[in-house]
Design an enzyme around this catalytic site. Structure first.
Site, PDB file in Angstrom:
ATOM      1  N   LYS A  74       0.858  -1.204   0.000  1.00  0.00           N
ATOM      2  CA  LYS A  74       0.000   0.000   0.000  1.00  0.00           C
ATOM      3  C   LYS A  74       0.885   1.241   0.000  1.00  0.00           C
ATOM      4  O   LYS A  74       2.021   1.222   0.495  1.00  0.00           O
ATOM      5  CB  LYS A  74      -0.976   0.038   1.185  1.00  0.00           C
ATOM      6  CG  LYS A  74      -0.363   0.306   2.576  1.00  0.00           C
ATOM      7  CD  LYS A  74      -0.296   1.766   2.979  1.00  0.00           C
ATOM      8  CE  LYS A  74       0.869   2.064   3.799  1.00  0.00           C
ATOM      9  NZ  LYS A  74       1.410   2.774   4.661  1.00  0.00           N
ATOM     10  N   ASP A 100      -2.422  -0.989  10.212  1.00  0.00           N
ATOM     11  CA  ASP A 100      -2.637  -1.084   8.762  1.00  0.00           C
ATOM     12  C   ASP A 100      -3.217  -2.428   8.325  1.00  0.00           C
ATOM     13  O   ASP A 100      -3.533  -2.606   7.147  1.00  0.00           O
ATOM     14  CB  ASP A 100      -1.306  -0.874   8.005  1.00  0.00           C
ATOM     15  CG  ASP A 100      -0.872   0.578   7.996  1.00  0.00           C
ATOM     16  OD1 ASP A 100      -1.699   1.451   8.350  1.00  0.00           O
ATOM     17  OD2 ASP A 100       0.290   0.838   7.645  1.00  0.00           O
TER      18      ASP A 100
END
Ligand code: C5P
Length: 314
Positions: A11, A141
């Site tokens: 990401k 995350d």
């Protein structure tokens, strides 16, 4: 089936704003997260023992409890003791393609893939949101890594709102192989230097969260407007990481001389990404950065935005 292979995408953060302190010691954040198709590959296999064993092709990846994938497997054994007893332990084979200590959520993705893989292996039938709740216990995350795509993340990073997918854009990712930045260090240093800017009143925090919805970055994403997205890239952690790591600052500057729309550091760094509208533009920028910085320690990748998180490989 006794084994599943999963792909875990990296990401990047298109936006990362630190808005305040939280009672749990973490920071209250507003982030826009985006999955890209640079993926780790992870196989989860029933091993017929009572142990979790982790294997990895990257010599610097720890294979014990300090690895988030290992911790994810331990969490599954604790949460589902009956399934653990019935199906036994697991071997996890990890093929690392995402650089480590990079600000690309590689470790979080490995944890997310482990949760998804064991859910399948043990036929638990957990929902995505149940897997994300387990993931939130492992790292801020991890819930995003499970679902992937384009998302607005608030709170610690675990409250997610899915946004319009942006899967036509490209990035060039650049990282010095031997350089990594400690995420706790980056946040701690930010707190030391910018604490006076933190919002304190819960109403102010709520206002700030609402404000982002009507702000330019959300508008740019809704309209798939790459130029506007490029103009509104933002990462508060650059304020502490760039001064402390001149090589990262120089790398970001090198990107600004390329065909990319804009460049920024991802997460707590030190990966810098350049945004591009086409693969050709990204490839050209990759070569331009390579020419500007000939250092063999610098690694570069071209990746495409994707709308998925953890995927079962066919
Ligand atoms: O949640 P995770 O383990 O990924 O976070 C790593 C570190 O980053 C935390 O120990 C904390 O220092 C910092 N952090 C923070 N606020 C957040 C997320 C992470 O201060 N919302």
């Amino acid at each position: 089936m006794r084994a599943y292979t999963l792909l875990a995408p990296a990401k990047i953060n298109l936006y990362l704003e630190i808005v305040g302190d939280r009672p749990d010691g973490y920071h209250e954040l507003i982030m826009v997260m985006q999955s890209v198709d640079l993926c780790d590959r992870l196989e989860v296999r029933a091993n017929g023992t009572n142990d979790i064993r982790l294997f990895c092709d990257h010599p610097e990846v720890p294979l014990d409890q300090s690895n988030l994938a290992y911790r994810a497997a331990t969490l599954m054994c604790e949460q589902f003791p009956d399934a653990f007893e019935r199906y036994g332990g697991v071997d996890i084979y990890l093929e690392k393609n995402i650089p480590i200590g990079a600000g690309l959520a590689g470790g979080s993705g490995n944890a997310a893939a482990t949760l998804v893989g064991i859910d399948l292996l043990w036929k638990l039938g957990l929902t995505q949101s149940e897997i994300q709740d387990l993931g939130a216990q492992l790292g801020s995350d991890v819930p995003f890594s499970v679902a992937g795509g384009t998302a607005l993340a608030t709170g610690r990073g675990e409250n997610l709102a899915t946004l319009n997918t942006l899967d036509q854009l490209y990035v060039v990712l650049a990282k010095y192989r031997s350089l990594s930045v400690s995420t706790p260090w980056a946040y701690k240093t930010y707190r030391q230097q910018f604490h006076e800017t933190y919002l304190r009143h819960p109403n102010d925090l709520e206002e700030r969260r609402k404000h982002i919805h009507s702000g330019p970055m959300m508008g740019a994403i809704a309209h798939h407007d790459a130029l506007q997205i490029a103009q509104h890239l933002h990462n508060d952690l650059e304020k502490v990481v760039l001064p402390a790591y001149p090589a990262v600052k120089a790398l970001r500057e090198a990107f600004q001389q390329t065909d990319c729309l804009a460049a920024m550091m991802s997460g707590s760094g030190p990966t810098v990404f350049g945004l591009a509208e086409t693969q050709e533009q990204a490839e050209a920028a990759r070569q331009q950065v390579r020419q500007a910085i000939a250092d063999p320690d610098l690694e570069l990748w071209v990746a495409k935005f994707i709308s998925k998180g953890i995927q079962v490989a066919t």
